[in-house]
Scaffold this active site. Structure first.
Site, short mmCIF file in Angstrom:
data_model
loop_
_atom_site.label_atom_id
_atom_site.label_comp_id
_atom_site.label_asym_id
_atom_site.label_seq_id
_atom_site.Cartn_x
_atom_site.Cartn_y
_atom_site.Cartn_z
N GLY A 83 1.00 -0.93 -0.12
CA GLY A 83 -0.41 -0.35 -0.21
C GLY A 83 0.77 1.40 0.19
N CYS A 84 0.23 2.46 -0.48
CA CYS A 84 0.66 3.62 -0.11
C CYS A 84 1.46 4.13 1.71
CB CYS A 84 0.49 4.70 -1.76
SG CYS A 84 -1.33 5.33 -0.65
N TYR A 85 0.60 4.45 2.09
CA TYR A 85 1.23 5.01 3.69
C TYR A 85 1.55 4.14 4.10
CZ TYR A 85 -3.19 7.68 3.59
OH TYR A 85 -4.01 9.01 3.12
N ALA B 92 5.73 4.02 2.35
CA ALA B 92 6.62 5.71 3.13
C ALA B 92 6.72 5.19 4.62
CB ALA B 92 5.41 7.11 3.22
#
Lengths: 352, 352, 352, 352
Positions: free
Chosen positions: B154-156, B159
């Site tokens: 996932g994107c979160y 990061a």
């Protein structure tokens, strides 16, 4: 509230965003009259030259900053000077009976050593500093009624302390676990031509600044200490968000009793702010959007507990230029004068 | 890297933002050829109808999603399906020798009970799930080389885990103190006509959602657990920021040894990511802006320690659609195929 | 295009937005090597100091602007100096065999009286001015092949002339009826800390400037005159739009033959631009969005006729920093060097 | 203005942006009381559910749209229905003595054939249509005083006609040369989840729509005809600008007497609007920014003549939701009721 005459007010620093908000709100306030606008670089200009879209209602010239002139003309003065300037002139204004609302950091601190350390200026006006009241009405309403000098809170401390106070006052959290992650629109940087605030640079970008060393840290800590009776060290991180107005402050803390649930806390918050007309505690499952506070003096609070981690998370949204600055100062004025606390302060947001 | 022919790739879900980024990046990738675009509602349309500004280079029709057709035509397929769909078709694709890059959450979890709890879908494909590799190359580069099934992060989590990993791997922080406050642009919500994502609603507003219950929480926890060898419970809070692209993830944690200072940690981070071409550890005093990563597959990391509180704060900025989605999948493809990891992946940001 | 060595290029004014785009694009251009970056206020700084997000790929120091040094090191130089400076140094650079791409207005005008009137500078370099070619490849491709001095067009003229040229060249409109209403993102104002370009001022606002006296007016008129063979007076109005990049130029004109319809004109436009790889004439009923051109060297054209009024309306969208500035200069370089016109110039837009 | 009781008003379509602005403004209007909110899909919801940030002041439930209920309860009703619905119910409301303010297009046209052609609906209510007054107070103030049915102008026509009227009324321009290039924020598209209005799509982008066929064209033409006494065909082009609120309308026209200069025209405009409290004619060299009108019922006008081309250019900025919709309707109400025209209508803009 039967009052036969208008109170005369002056605004120093009228060309900045905070000053402009004061001008706009006070212009529409039913019990005051703006009799003086002061500025440094803008002195000599008509207000319409500085803000073409306000000039048609504000028919005043910005005058040089002149203490004697302020004393002669104003019962109340709002001072939007850079940090370190107000403390040089406030004692004289006060001695002549002028009520002073300081928008800078000068009168926010009781401990002048802390002030001197963070603001890099020596101070000796201990007595005046002690007579000042921290202008957060939801916590210091009674003190505000009986002072002549208000140290108006910073924008981040306003949002953050309104989120934290019920928890601290009731001893519900472990103060050493407090983390504040606070996001602001770019108008918080003032009406200054800085490259990082250009639309071409700031649009589409989000970043932090002054990490672990923002000056609002000791300001928040001082009030936390006042609420709990002992020293508190918080973690505070600010951000610039690509939007004009608004602050969203997120407060994390570990609950002393991990069994406390959201609904308990919502009850506590509602009770704590029952007499505070500008605080809106949101129902469960609703969290504030900064835009809901836009153009108003409101603070929206939403919260959640996490049984997995034993923490509470509180979200606090304000308009940084109103509840975070000009509106709150006027709220203090209303209280100090014995007027209705909400007088002249918008409660319906600018939307969309 | 001498290769006589292009690898044939297909993209399912080509009309969403993630699919479109894949199309754009793979179109310019020197060693692959797009031979199939699949979609559900957009099936039958030319790509130029869906994206008029890409159609002049992508001369393809979106076809219905047909497993046999994919198998017949593609050596590699990127699946941008809703959660819960890939796990029904991946086994068949794999059995026919197709390499699968799953952009949904289906193959991110080893523990299918956790998956079922958070994604509300029963699963029996334990063997396939176990063969999948979590496609975060900076942590699982070697595993990626020898699998045929990638569960793209996932994107979160991308990061956040890039910010956390050096600390966890070296045992430098107390895992139970981890708080992640993560802010995303609105393209993270996908190309869907939702009212809260309208410019008129989202512009000038910042707010949170899915507080204490976002599905990326268990995904981050799983990898934290893999890095530390024991269960970790994190606090994760997401926000929508009024900007199109980018994620800024802020990680707070208490240091095991409060004597550790920023410069020590920067050295550790630089060493940890020495062989990772897309990780840029910023020098002391510099913190990432999301816009710096815009249009690239880079992750910018900046950090600070706070001796007053004993915490470390790490800031991680990525482009949510590239390093947070399409770019990272291609990075995995490059590794799996034995190509240069950076092939076809932009490193110079779109600025301003 | 078999070429054994890279051409050495220098960029003067490398810290502005246009210069930065040149640096980025030329860094990725396969046939050139950046050997010199020049600047005035930024001289002495590393490129990473000025642009932290580009420094990891651009390992150069910005040097003072020194003609001899440029001559010694560069075969090609791009000059991003303020108006009125290039004309003082170009002759010397040219005399030493350096190819010059001037991004200022200095070499856009054949008639130096017009230049002097609008740019308030006396000029005597008539010969050099006459040898310069207006760097709009779609109109002057052949001339560009055989010159050493390019006067790169302004951003508004690029968008506007590409919209106008087929109409003027074919004599389809009455030139005295031309009205150009052109809207630009704020990056067109450059990387300068001006108050009106602050996010807090510009966001949510749209306004015009330099009404009836913008300097791009005579520049457009000169080329219109060149296309028609007689003097043309146009109406030109520019605007700042609250977005970072992009220009949308709308051209209104009365048709000489009101019977001409949209489809006729689309045929004419497609024929006119058949050999121009960067011009995309949109199908009927489709009008360009500025974002479609974002990050590319493309110009999108859409048009409509109005039988009620006898007018044609043409919409032209470009990225002001690429086709409107840096990209177009590189397109000219490609043509001048005999390379493929599209070399190193993006055609897939940055979206969303 | 001594009035012992409040007028009861209802608002149909209260959940859209226009309806919400009406609710907000009327809530603060000193002489009215909101007694009814009507909606279709939102019927049954509390206002706080639809707009959490207004609910604390608007303690009402949205009710189904019921004519009898409106008649029983409201002296005045604002109808924010889709085009083609009001004309079916207005006659009944009027026959029962209800004053009707129609925000749709239904009662803007005297010529029902024109209406039917552009709005694709047959109409027979000629008598009612003839009794309606076009609610642009600056032109039809007297008529508004003596009607019970207001056809509230569209947002673009409001901005455009205020710019055009002095020129047309005095016969200063050639009507066939009128070109209107009008730019709007995205709130003009209403509170509807449309893909092209998503922040991710609209941010950073500018484009046109409905070229040569926008329905506001015949509306503007009708009033132009009314002002000049003969048929007028205008050119009208609308745009969506990446901002929430505001319209900037630019009007071009050729002067009948090219010797007329800006200062003459400013004198004429000031005279024309002398008794119009919401029109602000800007001094020479100042042109309006849309943000100056934000949150107000004002219209800012700035103009320029171009001696080179013989044209006049007028710029008109309004808040599309206030002067362009809800505020102007209330301005009409004030006039109809014999109240001060400015009652309850903001004149100080929301800034920055």
């Amino acid at each position: 509230m039967t009052q036969s005459r208008l109170i005369s007010v002056g605004i120093v620093g009228a060309s900045g965003y905070g000053g402009m908000q004061l001008v706009k709100l006070l212009q529409e306030h039913p019990l005051v009259e703006i009799v003086y606008l002061g500025g440094k670089e803008s002195a000599g200009k008509s207000y319409a030259e500085v803000y073409p879209h306000l000039g048609h209602k504000i028919n005043l010239i910005i005058e040089p900053i002149d203490i004697d002139l302020i004393i002669a003309r104003c019962e109340v003065v709002f001072l939007g000077l850079p940090n370190g300037y107000t403390c040089d002139i406030a004692p004289k204004l006060l001695s002549k009976g002028c009520k002073v609302f300081d928008l800078s950091a000068d009168y926010r601190f009781k401990n002048l050593q802390v002030y001197s350390y963070w603001y890099n200026k020596k101070r000796n006006d201990i007595e005046t500093a002690n007579s000042a009241v921290y202008g957060l009405p939801e916590l210091y309403r009674t003190d505000i009624q009986s002072t002549s000098l208000i140290g108006c809170p910073g924008c981040y401390p306003t949002a953050s302390l309104l989120a934290l106070s019920p928890l601290l006052k009731q001893g519900l959290i472990l103060p050493e676990t407090i983390i504040i992650d606070a996001k602001s629109g770019t108008s918080g940087g003032g009406r200054q031509a800085k490259m990082n605030l250009l639309l071409a640079e700031a649009e589409g970008s989000l970043g932090t600044y002054n990490v672990v060393r923002h000056r609002h840290t000791p300001e928040i800590e001082q009030i936390c200490c006042d609420l709990t009776g002992h020293e508190v060290k918080i973690q505070f991180t600010p951000y610039l968000v690509p939007m004009v107005r608004g602050i969203l402050s997120t407060v994390y803390a570990s609950l002393r009793d991990p069994g406390l649930i959201r609904d308990d806390l919502l009850t506590i918050y509602n009770a704590f702010y029952r007499s505070s007309p500008f605080i809106k505690v949101l129902p469960k499952g609703v969290y504030p959007q900064t835009k809901w506070a836009s153009g108003t003096n409101l603070c929206y609070l939403g919260l959640e507990t996490d049984p997995r981690t034993g923490r509470v998370i509180v979200f606090s949204a304000i308009d940084n230029l109103i509840k975070g600055q000009a509106g709150q100062a006027i709220q203090c004025l209303n209280i100090m004068m014995g007027w209705d606390e909400t007088l002249g302060l918008p409660q319906l947001c600018f939307y969309p």
